[in-house]
Write an enzyme that holds these catalytic residues in place. Sequence first.
Site, PDB file in Angstrom:
ATOM      1  N   ARG A  72       0.829  -1.205   0.000  1.00 51.17           N
ATOM      2  CA  ARG A  72       0.000   0.000   0.000  1.00 51.17           C
ATOM      3  C   ARG A  72       0.865   1.258   0.000  1.00 51.17           C
ATOM      4  NH1 ARG A  72      -5.504   1.624   0.622  1.00 51.17           N
ATOM      5  NH2 ARG A  72      -6.299  -0.511   0.608  1.00 51.17           N
ATOM      6  N   GLU A 105      -9.921   5.736   6.906  1.00 46.20           N
ATOM      7  CA  GLU A 105      -8.491   6.034   6.833  1.00 46.20           C
ATOM      8  C   GLU A 105      -8.139   7.319   6.078  1.00 46.20           C
ATOM      9  OE1 GLU A 105      -8.155   1.961   5.332  1.00 46.20           O
ATOM     10  OE2 GLU A 105      -6.239   1.864   6.379  1.00 46.20           O
TER      11      GLU A 105
END
Lengths: 758, 449
Positions: free
Chosen positions: A311, A694
């Site tokens: 990520r 997030e």
Amino acid sequence: MKITGKAIPHESAEGHVSGRALYTDDLVGRFPGLLHAWPVMAPHAHALLIRMDVGPALEQPGVVTVLTESDAPGEANSGANRHDEPLFPTEVLHHMQPVAWVLGETLEAARLGAGCVLAQYEALPAVLTIPQAIETRSFHSGPFRMERGDAAAALASSAVRIEGELFLGGQEHFYLETQCATTWLDETGGVHAASSTQHPSETQEVIARVLALPRHQVTVECLRMGGAFGGKEVQANPYAAIAAMGTWETRRPVCVRLPRVLDMALTGKRHPFLARFSAGFDRDGRIEALRLELYSDGGWSLDLSEPIMWRAMFHCDNCYYLPNVEVTGWIAKTHKTSQTAFRGFGGPQGMVVIEDILDRAARTLGLKPEVIRERNFYREGQTTHYGQPVKDAARIPRIWEELQVSSDFAMRRAEVARFNAEHRHAKRGLAITPVKFGISFTATFFNQGGALVLVYRDGSVQVNHGGTEMGQGLHTKIGQIAAESLGVPLESIRVMTTRTDKVPNTSATAASSGTDLNGAAVVDACRQIRERLALVKADLAEDATFREVVEAAYRKRIALFAQGYYRTPEIHYDPKTGQGRPFYYYAYGAAVTEVEVDGFTGDHRVLRVDILQDVGDSVSPMMDRGQVEGGYVQGLGWLTLEELLWDEKGRLATSGASTYKLPSWAELPEDFRVAFLESAGEPGVVMGSKAVGEPPLMLAISAREALRDAVAAFGNGGLVTFDSPATPERVYWAIERSREGGARDTTTAAGHAVSHTA
Amino acid sequence: MEFLVNGRTVIAERIAAHETLLDYLRGQGLTGAKEGCAEGECGACTVAMVKPCGEGSAFVPVNSCLMLLGMAAGQEIYTVEGLARGGKLAPVQQAMVDHGGSQCGYCTPGFVMSLFAEHYRPGRTGPCDPHAMGGNLCRCTGYRPIRDAALSLGAAPEDEFSARLRRPGPAVDAFEQNGFARPATMGALFDLMAEHPEARFTAGGTDLVVENNLRGKRFERLISLEALAELRVFRETDDAVEIGAGLTLSEIEATWAGSPAVIGEWLALFASPLIRNRATLGGNLATASPIGDAAPLLLAMDASMRLASRSGERLVPLDEFFLGYRKTVLGAGEVIVSIVVPKPFAERLRFYKVAKRRMDDISTVAAAFALRLDASGVVKAARFAFGGVAATPVRVAKAEAAVTGRRWNDDAVVAAQTAIMETLRPLSDHRGSAAYRLAMARNLVEKFA
């Protein structure tokens, strides 16, 4: 009936404010004879356990037993991915690693008992920093690669090259509720575990593994969590496993709860990262090439470090089109806590790096940072370096422009310049940064959700789903979604605790996906029930109540419950090639932050924050605003305040609340403005909403960049570099370098004797 | 021991010496208060005590994790479970609900209790002050909704809580049980000290109970100084202010009417409200921590310590009080009675604190400077005092001498800075590097100038 989209308080708010909302540790008083646990901890970062004698502990009053490897009927290992986390290690891999657990009638008895266990160690050399790991080639895995174009050739021909290193510190989750599990034998001889876990199904799997039981003998229940932030995605498992082992061994209820100091010493944190980069730009500030090496500090076990590294690599573009790029990722194996998921999951580290590079380029070229950022935005039709088309790329410039207008950006630029001209010892800084965050688990199979909806004859409804509540408001949103889907008032819905005996084989509540996956599954279940009720409704009066319809259906022998299921379509990713479509969509946002810095001390404060976030059609605006504000402040803490330091022996030097500082009232921006992007529904996602857990954390990068802007104002506006977090000390030394005429070095930003790369 | 919880008498028996009020309450099923850190940093364990205030009383929020159970003997405590009436939430609870002030909810009972005490604060006008919750940490919300909840609250309702506050609060009386003794007279104190020379003193417990909770330290014998009237004096004359060593920092703030501005600035930086409500000035000095925030300011103010033993009293200048790292001149059988600050105060007097976090953090460097100038701008006397830069809080006499008798100008500042740089040899630790500490000591003088 429109219930989604209404700003309503958290479904447990009344329980929170009255003390009635129960957490795992609050159950302890319900179990007479419950045992408490305390670990025997190794005083070395790396050592062999030569011998251990638990006898003296067993002689202590109140000590019931000491759990060791031989007490595990199954495999005593809690490793989620690789089975690399022995519960009773013979090779100690981090300071204070538990090697055995003492169970006592009281916590005091267990703690004193643990002090009586005789353990002998042979100390071994420890790897404590990323540079040490690189030097000794101590890696869990790597290299991972993602490539597009020819970065080497493009770099060679670029007009301007930016080279450097950047160290990013980790972050302690500091969920207010520490790791906790309470276990007991259920009425039919199985194990019931109340666990503060984001992933009940995996906690169930680990308990079953350790006890050598089929999973149907193990029920895991999450009441709610007092915060998690990723820290309970896998790291709740070992403590639940120890408690379950204790219950299995003693046939008594057991509670394992880590006091704060143990939680900080034993559990993983956000990964520290070291980035080494070269980037090529044309004279207008367009990026032509990026070559990037990312090293994460994984700690002693692999944990989730691989998808976290992916990520970081996915998000090293943030909102910018990188025509030629070569990214390499390595996961360092060090003798420290095993770093783990933390809100953003590597994305924040990747994004800080590219924002850092862009600011360096801007100050090198004499351009405004916001100008160079805008010039590099993705355009519609472009794809990322991992081959995914950037859906809704036009939202980036739209948000950018709307936010600049609503925040009076241009006028405030002038005001800041005026303030700085008038003040010698205080400077202000202003910055705007964007966020593009990919939504979906990058491990594709996790992208499924389940629900079980039960309608009772009085029209009341229980909703079970696979997601866990950690404060993010998932159960609130699920309640709204269920009420609207069934056409009943919110009061008719009761969202239950999360249990593996209601919905099996669930995914972690993580990756901001809780509502997308479980909400869609609830919609699926409610749709089935509604369709069945429609058949009955036709025979009833037009104004028949839900209760009347339900009762009629019951009498017609129609099932009043349904399971719902959802899997995210269209996504795929191949880690071997580094190509695919890992994300279903992107969540966008941008923030403007203004700061003031004291030139005497480096002390700084946030004066104003403006945020424009794309949450799609918000299911629950009060929850979403809470996520945006809370995420920003948590990111602000990571980037400007919270500092993890380990000493030369691998001991965590910032080991408690008095030495590790998270944001307090003083960090609340004095002026804090949050807006959602209008007309931004996301078709294909539940109720047109977008994930929000997030993405807002990374809006706080604007604060780091605003600090850099202020620091530059102490000098001639030239290059400014500092590692993260930007503590007053780091900012102070950056000011000193800025006054002396600009940065020379990029990695020795702080003069700490305690290694800041540790 | 007996005390009141939510208006009901509870009798605690067989208390373990290390048991905290928090553990006790949770063991009784009052699980609203949570353990978030066990060292008074997060406030998740906050409960409200009823303490005397003027003719009546006030709710005083405290960290229940930092109170050993014996400290609650005879006291009156309210927990989050005691606020709602007849199924109806208290206004502070409803405001937190309506503004989205809770997410995970774990810290919420603590915030509610701090805000509850603020809501009923005697003499409060206007909205509630969000800073009253300065000792409570929230990891989820970012504080904005909690701030708005506080600002939405006006006057407290006329109800049984406001009625309670019109009556006096419970006194702190003599108490003894299981190694925890709280004498009410100096005679009884000296008897106890003679009988148990190994005993440790405690007052608010904000330092001692951290050792109990975090380092597993067990105190077989404790002498609490909380019931001694002699340690709770506050006297102001034309010549001096005398502050009882047993007054909490909050009591000093409330009692010292017309204090110089520096006192308010200093107390705000000193510690969170929850700590200030329990921590005493004498305790902060007696621990002789190099990073305590009381000493630098009191050194700059030329304070003295009034010490007492059975054989009498003596007055020791504060700059002779500290002997070394966590060591003082306090002899066996001797206690700090009060701190005497001579008047008039220096006309220029400031306190500075450099820390990672701006509020409620431990000092990397603390500094207090005092300057007395004559009519022509010449320095009559100067004081440069620091914490965090040596094994004890220190005055830099060389810097003081370097500027005395000369005009206070840029050259004088440089002379003071030079002397400070030559004198101080700070250490590096997790709070800051030696180089940063030295730079701060230097820069703060310029900031002061």
